[in-house]
Design a protein around this motif. Structure first.
Motif, mmCIF file in Angstrom:
data_model
loop_
_atom_site.group_PDB
_atom_site.id
_atom_site.type_symbol
_atom_site.label_atom_id
_atom_site.label_comp_id
_atom_site.label_asym_id
_atom_site.label_seq_id
_atom_site.Cartn_x
_atom_site.Cartn_y
_atom_site.Cartn_z
ATOM 1 N N MET A 69 0.822 -1.203 0.000
ATOM 2 C CA MET A 69 0.000 0.000 0.000
ATOM 3 C C MET A 69 0.862 1.262 0.000
ATOM 4 O O MET A 69 0.658 2.174 -0.801
ATOM 5 N N ILE A 70 1.837 1.324 0.894
ATOM 6 C CA ILE A 70 2.630 2.548 1.056
ATOM 7 C C ILE A 70 3.467 2.829 -0.184
ATOM 8 O O ILE A 70 3.652 3.984 -0.597
ATOM 9 N N GLU A 71 3.966 1.774 -0.810
ATOM 10 C CA GLU A 71 4.811 1.944 -1.999
ATOM 11 C C GLU A 71 4.066 2.637 -3.134
ATOM 12 O O GLU A 71 4.668 3.305 -3.973
ATOM 13 N N GLY A 72 2.744 2.504 -3.146
ATOM 14 C CA GLY A 72 1.956 3.112 -4.209
ATOM 15 C C GLY A 72 1.504 4.531 -3.934
ATOM 16 O O GLY A 72 0.757 5.104 -4.740
ATOM 17 N N PHE A 73 1.928 5.124 -2.831
ATOM 18 C CA PHE A 73 1.497 6.481 -2.495
ATOM 19 C C PHE A 73 2.120 7.513 -3.434
ATOM 20 O O PHE A 73 3.235 7.338 -3.942
ATOM 21 N N SER A 74 1.412 8.624 -3.613
ATOM 22 C CA SER A 74 1.913 9.739 -4.425
ATOM 23 C C SER A 74 3.016 10.473 -3.674
ATOM 24 O O SER A 74 3.209 10.291 -2.464
ATOM 25 N N GLU A 75 3.722 11.333 -4.396
ATOM 26 C CA GLU A 75 4.771 12.124 -3.757
ATOM 27 C C GLU A 75 4.191 13.016 -2.655
ATOM 28 O O GLU A 75 4.816 13.211 -1.610
ATOM 29 N N ALA A 76 2.996 13.556 -2.871
ATOM 30 C CA ALA A 76 2.360 14.402 -1.861
ATOM 31 C C ALA A 76 2.041 13.602 -0.601
ATOM 32 O O ALA A 76 2.259 14.066 0.524
ATOM 33 N N GLN A 77 1.535 12.397 -0.772
ATOM 34 C CA GLN A 77 1.240 11.544 0.371
ATOM 35 C C GLN A 77 2.518 11.177 1.132
ATOM 36 O O GLN A 77 2.551 11.185 2.361
ATOM 37 N N ARG A 78 3.559 10.883 0.387
ATOM 38 C CA ARG A 78 4.824 10.519 1.026
ATOM 39 C C ARG A 78 5.390 11.679 1.832
ATOM 40 O O ARG A 78 5.931 11.485 2.927
ATOM 41 N N ALA A 79 5.248 12.873 1.300
ATOM 42 C CA ALA A 79 5.798 14.046 1.983
ATOM 43 C C ALA A 79 5.105 14.291 3.320
ATOM 44 O O ALA A 79 5.743 14.732 4.290
ATOM 45 N N CYS A 80 3.807 14.023 3.385
ATOM 46 C CA CYS A 80 3.051 14.255 4.626
ATOM 47 C C CYS A 80 3.223 13.128 5.639
ATOM 48 O O CYS A 80 2.942 13.307 6.824
ATOM 49 N N GLY A 81 3.670 11.957 5.179
ATOM 50 C CA GLY A 81 3.892 10.852 6.098
ATOM 51 C C GLY A 81 2.674 9.954 6.243
ATOM 52 O O GLY A 81 1.586 10.254 5.752
ATOM 53 N N VAL A 82 2.900 8.814 6.896
ATOM 54 C CA VAL A 82 1.832 7.831 7.102
ATOM 55 C C VAL A 82 1.607 7.631 8.588
ATOM 56 O O VAL A 82 2.481 7.886 9.415
ATOM 57 N N ILE A 83 0.408 7.141 8.911
ATOM 58 C CA ILE A 83 0.043 6.910 10.306
ATOM 59 C C ILE A 83 -0.812 5.656 10.372
ATOM 60 O O ILE A 83 -1.541 5.325 9.435
ATOM 61 N N THR A 84 -0.707 4.945 11.470
ATOM 62 C CA THR A 84 -1.583 3.799 11.707
ATOM 63 C C THR A 84 -1.750 3.611 13.195
ATOM 64 O O THR A 84 -1.099 4.276 14.000
#
Length: 514
Positions: A69-84
């Motif tokens: 899932m994370i590998e498919g994120f856009s550059e904008a999503q990657r810049a903001c980070g992930v949370i779970t």
């Protein structure tokens, strides 16, 4: 970096297959071995193979879905980070996946999460945030922070990209052994079961895929019965990796449509499977990691399966070390290799010898006794079995024929959890006593809350607690009470702990009551 293609509202099997083939999970995950379990194979009359997901860098399959899932994120999503939100394997999978991709990750974990798990998240590059008394509170906090900080929430199971990532395990199984007859998969939220089932049934539909649930958290069975996902009223945490209150919507759709069957097993059967894995391949599985093997053994016995090739998934090995004591104590019961009994014998010299002679040389595994009566003694005894339930029934019949009063406690949960450790104490005067079993949260202040809420009005006549390495403690407590005391019942409600009146339990009446 190419962004992943969006999924349709209800992805078809071909869509899941394409997503699994495109998933870049092997940038961080391993192709795990499929090993033969020789001892279990011989015992069950089938070729039993174990898929070793404990060999992943995070010791769990969860890495597959998180990275996909994370590998498919856009550059904008990657810049903001992930949370779970997670207290277990998903947390570590997200932390390592994000770290591998250079993305900041925030992992919200309940405040009572064991230090070893918090340290593991930090070690994999994630930032742990302790919040809430349980997973639901941690998840609510994570979702709120995701909105506030514009981070992307990575769900543990209910998302097509996560399901497709878990489905890569099915691709490996087919490459490693295309002659499998059945595959047994653990079910928590359903991500792994859904991913494996949809791909196997699309590619080789003749292979049966069976989901396995823990009896204390059987959210798929409940959903199948209701026709839709439903919330379980309570969830047992022994197999915490599958302790999910509600199955996902998409995972339910796929499990309903593509799983061939579902089987549930109890904690003792899981403990026996943990032992099997250690003895056969020297793997130390967490309880949820051994769930699929426990289900396989039960299913083979129920359906008389012989001469087939059966695979099961060892889904994780992030075991709480202190929990192994509980596993060790219960595995013999799970394999039906031990009988527990309360037997009344005469209080005179030679009685124990005569009793053991009646057992016919069967080894005694436990013997608890304390003098309490001039005429008779009630003993708590364990006997090792070689032929399971059939032999247990023979022993009980032999005891009765020999003139003994006997009660079978092998399936009595209170006897196994508490009474076996408390034999030998009775009140010195008659008491109006009621007995309750409680589930205390394993967190600082749980005992004080119990005492403050109930106050000092009612005399506590009995108390037993023993840690089993889970997220809650099993407590047995007795109180000096009249038959009806509404005010006491009101205080129990205010306490908010799961509790049950067990005054009528036979083990209590035989060994601890006046």
């Amino acid at each position: 970096m190419a962004e992943s293609q969006p999924f349709s509202a209800e992805p078809c099997p071909a869509e899941y297959l394409r997503a699994a083939l495109r998933a870049q999970v092997y940038e961080v995950a391993q192709v795990t071995p499929l090993q033969v379990m020789n001892k279990v194979s011989e015992r069950l009359g089938n070729t039993v193979l174990v898929k070793r997901e404990d060999r992943q860098p995070v010791h769990s399959f969860k890495l597959r879905g998180a990275y996909a899932m994370i590998e498919g994120f856009s550059e904008a999503q990657r810049a903001c980070g992930v949370i779970t939100a997670s207290a277990g394997n998903h947390a570590q999978g997200v932390a390592l996946s994000a770290s591998q991709l250079g993305i900041p990750s925030l992992i919200v974990m309940p405040t009572n999460t064991a230090d070893i798990k918090v340290d593991a998240v930090r070690g994999f590059g994630g930032e742990p945030l302790l919040f809430g008394a349980n997973f639901d509170e941690a998840k609510a906090k994570a979702i709120a922070l995701a909105r506030e900080r514009h981070m992307t929430f990575v769900p543990p199971f209910d998302h097509p990209a996560v399901i497709a990532g878990q489905g890569t395990l099915a691709m490996e199984l087919l490459q490693q052994d295309a002659h499998l007859d059945r595959i047994f998969v653990p079910v928590g939220g359903g991500g792994l079961a859904a991913g494996v089932a949809v791909l196997i049934k699309h590619l080789m539909p003749q292979i049966k895929v069976i989901g396995v649930e823990a009896e204390e958290s059987a959210c798929l069975a409940a959903a199948l019965h209701a026709g839709e996902p439903v919330d379980l009223q309570r969830v047992g945490l022994f197999a915490e990796g599958v302790a999910v209150r509600r199955i996902g919507d998409e995972t339910f759709r796929l499990c309903r449509d593509y799983l061939d069957d579902v089987v549930t097993v109890d904690s003792d059967a899981i403990c026996a499977a943990v032992k099997d894995l250690f003895e056969d391949v020297r793997a130390i599985a967490e309880p949820s990691g051994a769930l699929a093997l426990a289900g396989m053994k039960k299913y083979v016995q129920q359906h008389g399966i012989r001469d087939e090739r059966l695979a099961h998934v060892l889904s994780g090995a992030n075991v709480n070390f202190h929990g192994l004591r509980y596993v060790s104590e219960r595995c013999e019961l799970g394999e039906q290799r031990e009988a527990l009994m309360a037997v009344t014998i005469p209080e005179r010299k030679g009685s124990f010898l005569a009793f053991c002679e009646l057992l016919g040389g069967r080894p005694v595994t436990e013997f608890n006794y304390r003098y309490s009566d001039a005429d008779n003694a009630c003993i708590f005894v364990g006997v090792r079995l070689t032929r399971g339930c059939e032999e247990r029934e023979e022993i009980l019949a032999e005891m009765v024929a020999g003139g003994y009063q006997v009660a079978d406690l092998s399936d009595d949960e209170m006897a196994k959890l508490h009474v076996r450790y408390m034999v030998g104490g009775r009140p010195s005067k008659p008491l109006r006593e009621r007995l309750y079993s409680f589930e205390f949260p394993e967190s600082p202040g749980a005992l004080l809350k119990f005492l403050y809420t109930l106050g000092t009005r009612w005399n506590i006549t009995l108390f037993h607690y023993r840690s089993h390495g889970t997220d809650f403690g099993r407590v047995l407590a007795g109180f000096e009470l009249a038959e009806r005391e509404p005010e006491f019942d009101h205080h129990l409600l205010a306490l908010g702990y799961e509790c049950h009146d067990v005054t009528a339990n036979p083990a209590f009446r035989l060994f601890l009551a006046d």
